[in-house]
Design an enzyme around this catalytic site. Structure first.
Site, PDB file in Angstrom:
ATOM      1  N   GLY A 102      83.309  91.031  76.358  1.00 26.76           N
ATOM      2  CA  GLY A 102      83.829  91.063  74.999  1.00 26.76           C
ATOM      3  C   GLY A 102      83.049  92.003  74.110  1.00 26.76           C
ATOM      4  O   GLY A 102      81.902  92.359  74.417  1.00 26.76           O
ATOM      5  N   CYS A 136      74.581  89.863  76.028  1.00 28.20           N
ATOM      6  CA  CYS A 136      75.265  90.502  74.905  1.00 28.20           C
ATOM      7  C   CYS A 136      75.051  91.999  75.011  1.00 28.20           C
ATOM      8  O   CYS A 136      73.936  92.446  75.299  1.00 28.20           O
ATOM      9  CB  CYS A 136      74.691  89.977  73.590  1.00 28.20           C
ATOM     10  SG  CYS A 136      75.416  90.749  72.133  1.00 28.20           S
ATOM     11  N   LEU A 137      76.091  92.767  74.776  1.00 20.31           N
ATOM     12  CA  LEU A 137      75.978  94.228  74.888  1.00 20.31           C
ATOM     13  C   LEU A 137      74.998  94.802  73.856  1.00 20.31           C
ATOM     14  O   LEU A 137      74.492  95.894  74.036  1.00 20.31           O
ATOM     15  CB  LEU A 137      77.352  94.884  74.729  1.00 20.31           C
ATOM     16  CG  LEU A 137      78.358  94.599  75.854  1.00 20.31           C
ATOM     17  CD1 LEU A 137      79.732  95.129  75.496  1.00 20.31           C
ATOM     18  CD2 LEU A 137      77.892  95.192  77.180  1.00 20.31           C
ATOM     19  N   HIS A 162      81.078  83.345  71.318  1.00 22.70           N
ATOM     20  CA  HIS A 162      80.073  84.413  71.223  1.00 22.70           C
ATOM     21  C   HIS A 162      80.566  85.529  70.281  1.00 22.70           C
ATOM     22  O   HIS A 162      79.841  85.943  69.373  1.00 22.70           O
ATOM     23  CB  HIS A 162      79.794  84.971  72.633  1.00 22.70           C
ATOM     24  CG  HIS A 162      78.831  86.117  72.662  1.00 22.70           C
ATOM     25  ND1 HIS A 162      77.570  86.015  73.209  1.00 22.70           N
ATOM     26  CD2 HIS A 162      78.925  87.400  72.187  1.00 22.70           C
ATOM     27  CE1 HIS A 162      76.947  87.180  73.068  1.00 22.70           C
ATOM     28  NE2 HIS A 162      77.752  88.029  72.461  1.00 22.70           N
TER      29      HIS A 162
HETATM   30 ZN   LIG Z   1      77.438  89.932  71.802  1.00 29.64          ZN
END
Ligand SMILES: [Zn+2]
Length: 175
Positions: A49, A96-97, A138
């Site tokens: 995401g 998380c990116l 998230h």
């Molecule tokens: Zn994230």
């Protein structure tokens, strides 16, 4: 998660990640362009995401790669999402990116009901569980300026402090 940040993704330390995002009023060309860009970046990062603040826009939009959640090809777009119901709880690891190389154990609701608008302006509502529910919670956090580090225990935060500082400094050095 890869060690190297993907181009275009804002990394921890960037103030845009801490701002609350505002609602999308009209689905104009600018919003469509932003969503297109988000999908390109998400695919490039091979992520589950991505939220708009992660590419520098404080707007209430996130996208999810359905392939990783349901096995069905396609990216689902959530505009002005709101989580209206949460049930159950479970703990799992999350990345998380915007935090390359960091994993956090986070307790999330097992199932959520979410309302949002798609790119055609249609409202939809869905109930999802497990990883899909986790991904929604998230990404929805990102729209409120909430990040995975906010869930870390003080001990874990201390253990990761050097890594986090390095991430945040990377942002400062670039700008
Ligand atoms: Zn994230």
């Amino acid at each position: 998660m890869s060690d190297k940040p993907v181009e275009g993704i804002r990394i921890y330390g960037d103030p845009v990640l801490r701002k609350k995002s505002r609602k999308v009023d009209t689905l104009d060309a600018k919003v469509r362009e932003l969503v297109d860009k988000m999908i390109i970046v998400l695919k490039k990062a091979k992520g589950i995401g991505l939220s708009a603040p992660q590419i520098g826009e404080n707007l209430k939009i996130f996208v999810l790669e359905e392939k990783f959640l349901t096995g069905i090809e396609g990216v689902k777009v959530f505009i002005n999402p709101s989580i209206t119901e949460k049930t159950g709880k479970y703990l799992d690891e999350e990345g998380c990116l915007s935090f390359p190389d960091i994993i956090a154990s986070i307790e999330r609701a097992q199932s959520v009901k979410v309302k949002a608008t798609d790119l055609d302006g249609n409202n939809f509502e869905m109930v999802v569980s497990d990883l899909y529910a986790r991904a929604i919670q998230h990404e929805n956090d990102h729209l409120e300026g909430v990040l995975i580090v906010d869930y870390l225990s003080p001990l874990r935060k201390t253990l990761l402090s050097r890594k986090l500082r390095k991430l945040a400094q990377g942002v400062c050095n670039e700008s």
